[in-house]
Design an enzyme around this catalytic site. Sequence first.
Site, PDB file in Angstrom:
ATOM      1  CE1 TYR A   1      47.897  32.405  38.136  1.00 43.66           C
ATOM      2  CE2 TYR A   1      46.062  33.516  36.915  1.00 43.66           C
ATOM      3  CZ  TYR A   1      47.068  33.418  37.649  1.00 43.66           C
ATOM      4  OH  TYR A   1      47.869  34.762  37.815  1.00 43.66           O
TER       5      TYR A   1
ATOM      6  CB  SER B   1      47.133  41.541  43.641  1.00 42.24           C
ATOM      7  OG  SER B   1      47.686  40.213  43.424  1.00 42.24           O
TER       8      SER B   1
HETATM    9  P1  NAP Z   1      42.345  40.909  43.821  1.00 46.81           P
HETATM   10  O1  NAP Z   1      41.895  41.242  42.324  1.00 46.81           O
HETATM   11  O2  NAP Z   1      43.385  42.134  44.118  1.00 46.81           O
HETATM   12  O3  NAP Z   1      41.230  40.839  44.869  1.00 46.81           O
HETATM   13  C1  NAP Z   1      40.482  39.742  44.492  1.00 46.81           C
HETATM   14  C2  NAP Z   1      39.545  39.519  45.638  1.00 46.81           C
HETATM   15  O4  NAP Z   1      38.680  40.798  45.775  1.00 46.81           O
HETATM   16  C3  NAP Z   1      38.454  38.373  45.534  1.00 46.81           C
HETATM   17  O5  NAP Z   1      38.361  37.759  46.953  1.00 46.81           O
HETATM   18  C4  NAP Z   1      37.438  39.208  45.016  1.00 46.81           C
HETATM   19  O6  NAP Z   1      36.133  38.312  45.546  1.00 46.81           O
HETATM   20  C5  NAP Z   1      37.412  40.442  45.818  1.00 46.81           C
HETATM   21  N1  NAP Z   1      36.598  41.499  45.014  1.00 46.81           N
HETATM   22  C6  NAP Z   1      36.674  41.468  43.580  1.00 46.81           C
HETATM   23  N2  NAP Z   1      35.899  42.528  43.553  1.00 46.81           N
HETATM   24  C7  NAP Z   1      35.143  42.967  44.648  1.00 46.81           C
HETATM   25  C8  NAP Z   1      34.466  44.146  44.672  1.00 46.81           C
HETATM   26  N3  NAP Z   1      33.986  44.648  43.738  1.00 46.81           N
HETATM   27  N4  NAP Z   1      34.063  44.117  45.996  1.00 46.81           N
HETATM   28  C9  NAP Z   1      34.441  43.024  46.953  1.00 46.81           C
HETATM   29  N5  NAP Z   1      35.366  42.419  46.699  1.00 46.81           N
HETATM   30  C10 NAP Z   1      35.689  42.034  45.565  1.00 46.81           C
HETATM   31  O7  NAP Z   1      43.219  39.640  43.774  1.00 46.81           O
HETATM   32  P2  NAP Z   1      44.201  38.621  42.830  1.00 46.81           P
HETATM   33  O8  NAP Z   1      43.283  37.544  42.277  1.00 46.81           O
HETATM   34  O9  NAP Z   1      45.421  38.324  43.628  1.00 46.81           O
HETATM   35  O10 NAP Z   1      44.569  39.682  41.481  1.00 46.81           O
HETATM   36  C11 NAP Z   1      43.999  39.761  40.236  1.00 46.81           C
HETATM   37  C12 NAP Z   1      44.513  38.912  39.149  1.00 46.81           C
HETATM   38  O11 NAP Z   1      45.675  39.365  38.956  1.00 46.81           O
HETATM   39  C13 NAP Z   1      44.517  37.543  39.463  1.00 46.81           C
HETATM   40  O12 NAP Z   1      43.346  36.737  39.656  1.00 46.81           O
HETATM   41  C14 NAP Z   1      45.467  36.890  38.235  1.00 46.81           C
HETATM   42  O13 NAP Z   1      44.711  36.960  37.209  1.00 46.81           O
HETATM   43  C15 NAP Z   1      46.488  38.380  38.642  1.00 46.81           C
HETATM   44  N6  NAP Z   1      47.764  37.975  39.214  1.00 46.81           N
HETATM   45  C16 NAP Z   1      48.960  37.569  38.531  1.00 46.81           C
HETATM   46  C17 NAP Z   1      50.197  37.383  39.268  1.00 46.81           C
HETATM   47  C18 NAP Z   1      51.360  37.148  38.602  1.00 46.81           C
HETATM   48  O14 NAP Z   1      52.314  36.593  39.430  1.00 46.81           O
HETATM   49  N7  NAP Z   1      51.340  37.358  37.123  1.00 46.81           N
HETATM   50  C19 NAP Z   1      49.847  37.222  40.720  1.00 46.81           C
HETATM   51  C20 NAP Z   1      48.980  37.412  41.376  1.00 46.81           C
HETATM   52  C21 NAP Z   1      47.657  37.766  40.416  1.00 46.81           C
HETATM   53  P3  NAP Z   1      35.498  37.285  44.522  1.00 46.81           P
HETATM   54  O15 NAP Z   1      36.372  36.557  43.654  1.00 46.81           O
HETATM   55  O16 NAP Z   1      34.449  36.360  45.563  1.00 46.81           O
HETATM   56  O17 NAP Z   1      34.456  37.960  43.820  1.00 46.81           O
END
Ligand code: NAP
Length: 280
Positions: free
Chosen positions: A52, A191
């Site tokens: 990251y 996600s």
């Molecule tokens: P996510 O958590 O599904 O969505 C994040 C998005 O939602 C951001 O744009 C965030 O905005 C928004 N958000 C969060 N809370 C909110 C709320 N209460 N109201 C409105 N919008 C909201 O996405 P992700 O980052 O893909 O997944 C989460 C985590 O999983 C990652 O950060 C990472 O640590 C992990 N991950 C792991 C892998 C893997 O291959 N192992 C792959 C993908 C992700 P803001 O950020 O602007 O607040």
Amino acid sequence: MSAHVWGPTGWKVPVLGQGTWQMEGDARTEAIRALRRGLDLGLTHVDTAEIYGHGAVEELVGEAIAGRRDEVFLVSKVMPSNATFEGTLRACERSMRHLRTDRLDCYLLHWPGPHPLSETVRAFETLVEQGKVRSWGVSNFDVDELEEALALAGEGRIACNQVLYHLQERTIERRVLPWCEEHRVAVVGYSPFGSGRFPHASSHGGRVLTEVARVHGASPRQVALAFLTRRPSLFAIPKAARVPHVEDNAGAARVKLTREELVHIDAAFAVGPEAELPML
Ligand code: NAP
């Protein structure tokens, strides 16, 4: 914050954590404030990875948790291209330096890669022996890959499998989730909001979430998180770089869905006919 048992370890880990993917692109001060606010609210499982921002996100997390390390269940991931025996040991040292810590609570292989899994597993076990890693796991592993890991490591060693899991992507419920439950491997859904593609309020699923949310005085995202962590094997790590978002996410912990509501949501976001488990 409610907690579930972390795979075979017996430790209790908060059901909801905090993701950090792409945080290098967010306003830094606000992202750090959001992570700290999340810790205040019990979202102490913090998920990051060496890939990251090429280390920049681990550094940001290190700054956010400075002085609060003991509150945090800290997880990072080795890049598959680094995951030889020596490469994994070096990557772990690098991640700990970025994170300003002397230990990780869980260390994951980010996805199956080009190097023999036996080397990565041997490195993980070495790091456990050295006290640098308290548990280890995998990410993006399907059942064949999990079987390989199990054959190498034995039962009771793989703490978690971190996998894509949100309302519109429930494929893991077919084979991966049942396998993990059978072998006591925690399932960390990443996600949970579809990386920002949350069901629109005007869609059928969106309307169902809004309806359930209204009953609980909750937000649709809180209802989604409650659904995605409904089984004792499940955890979720929403990413939020803004304080109001992390406050909203933490509020999901108080949403207890009834069986009827689970059935309603399940039907609105159907996983398909091949699901093996009764999912409620
Ligand atoms: P996510 O958590 O599904 O969505 C994040 C998005 O939602 C951001 O744009 C965030 O905005 C928004 N958000 C969060 N809370 C909110 C709320 N209460 N109201 C409105 N919008 C909201 O996405 P992700 O980052 O893909 O997944 C989460 C985590 O999983 C990652 O950060 C990472 O640590 C992990 N991950 C792991 C892998 C893997 O291959 N192992 C792959 C993908 C992700 P803001 O950020 O602007 O607040």
